[in-house]
Design a protein around this motif. Sequence first.
Motif, PDB file in Angstrom:
ATOM      1  N   LYS A 188      39.641  47.925  33.330  1.00 52.46           N
ATOM      2  CA  LYS A 188      38.668  47.465  32.351  1.00 52.46           C
ATOM      3  C   LYS A 188      38.771  48.318  31.077  1.00 52.46           C
ATOM      4  CE  LYS A 188      33.827  46.166  32.093  1.00 52.46           C
ATOM      5  NZ  LYS A 188      32.504  46.466  32.635  1.00 52.46           N
ATOM      6  N   LYS A 189      38.877  49.629  31.273  1.00 47.48           N
ATOM      7  CA  LYS A 189      39.033  50.540  30.119  1.00 47.48           C
ATOM      8  C   LYS A 189      40.299  50.227  29.343  1.00 47.48           C
ATOM      9  CE  LYS A 189      36.649  54.748  31.560  1.00 47.48           C
ATOM     10  NZ  LYS A 189      37.084  55.413  32.810  1.00 47.48           N
ATOM     11  N   GLU A 190      41.336  49.845  30.085  1.00 47.59           N
ATOM     12  CA  GLU A 190      42.626  49.524  29.444  1.00 47.59           C
ATOM     13  C   GLU A 190      42.631  48.103  28.894  1.00 47.59           C
ATOM     14  OE1 GLU A 190      45.173  50.129  32.790  1.00 47.59           O
ATOM     15  OE2 GLU A 190      45.204  52.321  32.594  1.00 47.59           O
ATOM     16  N   LYS A 191      41.477  47.434  28.968  1.00 44.80           N
ATOM     17  CA  LYS A 191      41.316  46.060  28.480  1.00 44.80           C
ATOM     18  C   LYS A 191      42.254  45.087  29.195  1.00 44.80           C
ATOM     19  CE  LYS A 191      38.776  46.875  24.348  1.00 44.80           C
ATOM     20  NZ  LYS A 191      38.235  48.093  24.902  1.00 44.80           N
ATOM     21  N   LYS A 192      42.512  45.365  30.457  1.00 46.42           N
ATOM     22  CA  LYS A 192      43.326  44.434  31.246  1.00 46.42           C
ATOM     23  C   LYS A 192      42.403  43.472  31.981  1.00 46.42           C
ATOM     24  CE  LYS A 192      47.337  47.360  31.977  1.00 46.42           C
ATOM     25  NZ  LYS A 192      47.690  48.560  32.712  1.00 46.42           N
ATOM     26  N   HIS A 193      42.934  42.291  32.274  1.00 44.42           N
ATOM     27  CA  HIS A 193      42.124  41.267  32.947  1.00 44.42           C
ATOM     28  C   HIS A 193      41.824  41.634  34.401  1.00 44.42           C
ATOM     29  CE1 HIS A 193      40.812  37.469  34.602  1.00 44.42           C
ATOM     30  NE2 HIS A 193      41.767  37.576  35.512  1.00 44.42           N
ATOM     31  N   ASN A 194      40.570  41.507  34.774  1.00 48.72           N
ATOM     32  CA  ASN A 194      40.180  41.609  36.187  1.00 48.72           C
ATOM     33  C   ASN A 194      39.578  40.277  36.611  1.00 48.72           C
ATOM     34  OD1 ASN A 194      40.834  44.315  36.667  1.00 48.72           O
ATOM     35  ND2 ASN A 194      38.828  45.043  35.988  1.00 48.72           N
ATOM     36  N   SER A 195      39.830  39.900  37.863  1.00 50.00           N
ATOM     37  CA  SER A 195      39.211  38.662  38.348  1.00 50.00           C
ATOM     38  C   SER A 195      37.733  38.911  38.637  1.00 50.00           C
ATOM     39  CB  SER A 195      39.937  38.138  39.581  1.00 50.00           C
ATOM     40  OG  SER A 195      40.002  39.136  40.549  1.00 50.00           O
ATOM     41  N   ASN A 196      37.023  37.833  38.858  1.00 51.08           N
ATOM     42  CA  ASN A 196      35.560  37.922  38.927  1.00 51.08           C
ATOM     43  C   ASN A 196      35.033  38.118  40.332  1.00 51.08           C
ATOM     44  OD1 ASN A 196      35.222  37.546  36.168  1.00 51.08           O
ATOM     45  ND2 ASN A 196      35.440  35.321  36.392  1.00 51.08           N
ATOM     46  N   HIS A 197      33.810  38.547  40.374  1.00 49.27           N
ATOM     47  CA  HIS A 197      33.052  38.599  41.601  1.00 49.27           C
ATOM     48  C   HIS A 197      32.580  37.175  41.928  1.00 49.27           C
ATOM     49  CE1 HIS A 197      30.312  40.338  44.523  1.00 49.27           C
ATOM     50  NE2 HIS A 197      29.495  39.391  44.150  1.00 49.27           N
ATOM     51  N   PRO A 198      32.499  36.688  43.163  1.00 50.61           N
ATOM     52  CA  PRO A 198      32.867  37.391  44.385  1.00 50.61           C
ATOM     53  C   PRO A 198      34.258  37.051  44.917  1.00 50.61           C
ATOM     54  CG  PRO A 198      31.601  35.455  44.973  1.00 50.61           C
ATOM     55  CD  PRO A 198      31.854  35.405  43.472  1.00 50.61           C
ATOM     56  N   VAL A 199      35.116  36.415  44.097  1.00 43.30           N
ATOM     57  CA  VAL A 199      36.452  36.091  44.626  1.00 43.30           C
ATOM     58  C   VAL A 199      37.360  37.311  44.626  1.00 43.30           C
ATOM     59  CG1 VAL A 199      36.358  33.633  44.041  1.00 43.30           C
ATOM     60  CG2 VAL A 199      37.284  35.262  42.366  1.00 43.30           C
ATOM     61  N   ASN A 200      36.929  38.401  43.954  1.00 46.81           N
ATOM     62  CA  ASN A 200      37.748  39.616  43.936  1.00 46.81           C
ATOM     63  C   ASN A 200      37.574  40.405  45.242  1.00 46.81           C
ATOM     64  OD1 ASN A 200      35.211  40.710  43.684  1.00 46.81           O
ATOM     65  ND2 ASN A 200      35.524  41.579  41.641  1.00 46.81           N
ATOM     66  N   LEU A 201      38.265  41.531  45.338  1.00 49.59           N
ATOM     67  CA  LEU A 201      38.229  42.267  46.615  1.00 49.59           C
ATOM     68  C   LEU A 201      36.871  42.875  46.947  1.00 49.59           C
ATOM     69  CD1 LEU A 201      41.792  43.846  46.922  1.00 49.59           C
ATOM     70  CD2 LEU A 201      40.627  42.468  48.661  1.00 49.59           C
ATOM     71  N   PRO A 202      36.174  43.500  45.969  1.00 49.13           N
ATOM     72  CA  PRO A 202      34.832  43.983  46.331  1.00 49.13           C
ATOM     73  C   PRO A 202      33.953  42.842  46.858  1.00 49.13           C
ATOM     74  CG  PRO A 202      35.515  44.936  44.241  1.00 49.13           C
ATOM     75  CD  PRO A 202      36.553  43.907  44.599  1.00 49.13           C
ATOM     76  N   GLY A 203      34.123  41.653  46.285  1.00 49.14           N
ATOM     77  CA  GLY A 203      33.363  40.494  46.750  1.00 49.14           C
ATOM     78  C   GLY A 203      33.655  40.182  48.215  1.00 49.14           C
ATOM     79  N   GLN A 204      34.925  40.303  48.610  1.00 51.45           N
ATOM     80  CA  GLN A 204      35.289  40.033  50.009  1.00 51.45           C
ATOM     81  C   GLN A 204      34.561  40.998  50.944  1.00 51.45           C
ATOM     82  OE1 GLN A 204      37.136  37.209  50.446  1.00 51.45           O
ATOM     83  NE2 GLN A 204      36.769  37.292  48.249  1.00 51.45           N
ATOM     84  N   LEU A 205      34.517  42.256  50.523  1.00 53.09           N
ATOM     85  CA  LEU A 205      33.861  43.260  51.373  1.00 53.09           C
ATOM     86  C   LEU A 205      32.355  43.040  51.416  1.00 53.09           C
ATOM     87  CD1 LEU A 205      35.968  46.382  50.380  1.00 53.09           C
ATOM     88  CD2 LEU A 205      36.109  45.024  52.481  1.00 53.09           C
ATOM     89  N   LEU A 206      31.819  42.504  50.327  1.00 55.01           N
ATOM     90  CA  LEU A 206      30.380  42.212  50.331  1.00 55.01           C
ATOM     91  C   LEU A 206      30.053  41.037  51.249  1.00 55.01           C
ATOM     92  CD1 LEU A 206      29.677  42.899  46.575  1.00 55.01           C
ATOM     93  CD2 LEU A 206      28.580  44.070  48.496  1.00 55.01           C
ATOM     94  N   PHE A 207      30.979  40.070  51.366  1.00 60.15           N
ATOM     95  CA  PHE A 207      30.755  38.983  52.335  1.00 60.15           C
ATOM     96  C   PHE A 207      30.619  39.571  53.739  1.00 60.15           C
ATOM     97  CE2 PHE A 207      32.432  35.701  49.286  1.00 60.15           C
ATOM     98  CZ  PHE A 207      31.331  34.868  49.376  1.00 60.15           C
ATOM     99  N   ARG A 208      31.441  40.563  54.003  1.00 61.00           N
ATOM    100  CA  ARG A 208      31.370  41.218  55.319  1.00 61.00           C
ATOM    101  C   ARG A 208      29.978  41.806  55.527  1.00 61.00           C
ATOM    102  NH1 ARG A 208      32.448  46.482  57.143  1.00 61.00           N
ATOM    103  NH2 ARG A 208      33.298  46.604  59.258  1.00 61.00           N
TER     104      ARG A 208
END
Length: 599
Positions: free
Chosen positions: A329-349
Amino acid sequence: SSNGPRVLYWFRTDLRLHDSPALMHALSLNPSHLIPLWTWDPHYVYRQRGSANRWAFLVASMADVSASLTQLNPKQKLHVVRRAPGKIIGPLLKKWKIDVLVFERDTDAYARMRDDEVTRIAEALGVKVISVTGRTLFDCDEVVKHNGGRPTMSMGQLLKATEKMGDGTPNRPLDRPMSLPDPLDEKEMDLSELEDEVGSNGEQEPKFAGAEQNDFNAVQRTMGEEKNTQFSCGLMGPGKSFSVPTLEEMGIDPEDVTTPHKGGETVGLAVLAKYIANEEYIGTFEKPATAPTDFEPQATTLLSPHMHFGSVSVRKFWWDVQDVLDKRKKEKKHNSNHPVNLPGQLLFRDMYFAAHAKVGVPFGQAIGNPVARFIPWHLQSKYTVDEHGKPFSDGTYLVDDAQAEEYFRRWKEGRTGFPWIDALMRQLKREGWIHHLGRHAVACFLTRGGCYVSWERGAEVFEEWLIDHEIACNAGNWMWLSCAAFFSQFYRCYSPVAFPKKWDPEGKFVRRYVPELGMFDKKYIYEPHKAPIADQKAWGCVVKGDGTEKGNLGMQVYPKPMFDFNERKQFCIDKLKEAYGVGLYGADEKVLSGEWKKL
Ligand code: FAD
């Protein structure tokens, strides 16, 4: 210190040394002696549901933890005692003169019963019991409390609750310990005198109140068919060594271990590190965009079995990922969104864990389940009432339509005649893991997208074969896929032809797991019965029958589709419409009276 307490550390689904809040708590007590213990839990051992693949993964995880303990202190290891916790822990606490018992908190319905029982025994002996949360990102009971005392039935509810608990992020992971106190000396460790006191080897014990009836009904369902209960050695294992068991000792043929996936903290952390080093992968990970047809390597992390056995800490997974996302994010690179991203997967758990923590035993069953909509499947668990008037499965099934039983069998055995489904079921059996969208495909197909068979029956097969089997996630996702809870768009069905074609037009995945179709032209790979018979012969496999026939003269056989998918899909949608129209949640009375059959 020499005047510190004697501490028994009980390992269960926390087979790691890094980021273990419970283990660090035990060490913070400055023990004079610490005994890392593993007991032979009937939940793990006496049930026949676990496949050889999962046992191998477990034993590897135990061996790895044991080696790591020895590395920290040559006198240390995982002390494996071959007896059920409810039976052995009391005598151990006395024999070893333990002051404090410490373990990682487990909110699974069965685990709670087991741990309550052990806690009662320990406290009666004047032993202090400390359980510390660490299996999930957030303490499940706290999550439920902050969700108004209700089970978390959506991601939104989970997020709201965790925001009330702090800043919505889990605690940072802890380091691994630098040193370990000694266990007791050999003479004091010796348990020979307990052999008689705690009963004969392999005796089926203990019967926790209700557990054998209600833990996902599975303990019950498998009673009477235990095979692996006779160990060839005593309480302390061969040579009184407290050794990690071998598969042979457990009555498992190592040849039955067919999974390529390996257990243990060392392997798990290496897998995690490999993904974390690939910042582009972490940043752009989007679950729905990962291919269920990829293999070697698969498209997602395959860390789920490590999550189950605790060989990788879920908080470390979350934070290692989050740090990469923050950096990008600091490097202004694209990150995918919540909850399809990896933290989102762990939150489903965490969402499923907290829901299960609140609902308890009925979470894994259709009946008496306050969150599951009741759907009158053609193959349904049969229920009886216990002496308290509570319904439980008696381990058999009601078949409303004999065909449903046949559909179920063919689904399980990977001979439905739909190559995509069969490939997935064969991968599941052989390797103990399939991609999330593959699980979607077979779960939808078995329930509301083809066979009209109860999600419980499917969950039971997953329970047997998955190396990452987790009651909360398995039952939760099966309810989701079958539209019994969490999700309700039953008119959205996975096609066993169009869906995989999108990912894998060449059919590489099918060719790997259904090798008899290996030579088929890609045009027919998902519908081989449509290929002209001359082509089928030229490609070495004819499409006929139900998959039980043998080919002759080197010709292989693959079954015809067991039904017309579009017809079945419409049938299921109509039935679901009916069930939703009736608006039944937990239609217990109807089931119990047998009236459901007329629905
Ligand atoms: P990744 O995509 O790399 O995700 C990382 C981690 O997030 C996983 O390791 C897992 O811990 C967690 N996670 C991801 N998706 C889910 C999800 N939908 N629900 C809960 N946790 C998730 N997962 C299990 O761990 N045990 C089960 O018994 C189980 N049964 C399932 C049954 C069905 C019918 C379905 C549809 C899904 C099931 N899942 C289960 C969830 C999910 O499919 C797996 O967790 C995931 O595919 C594991 O692969 P991975 O580690 O590569 O996942």
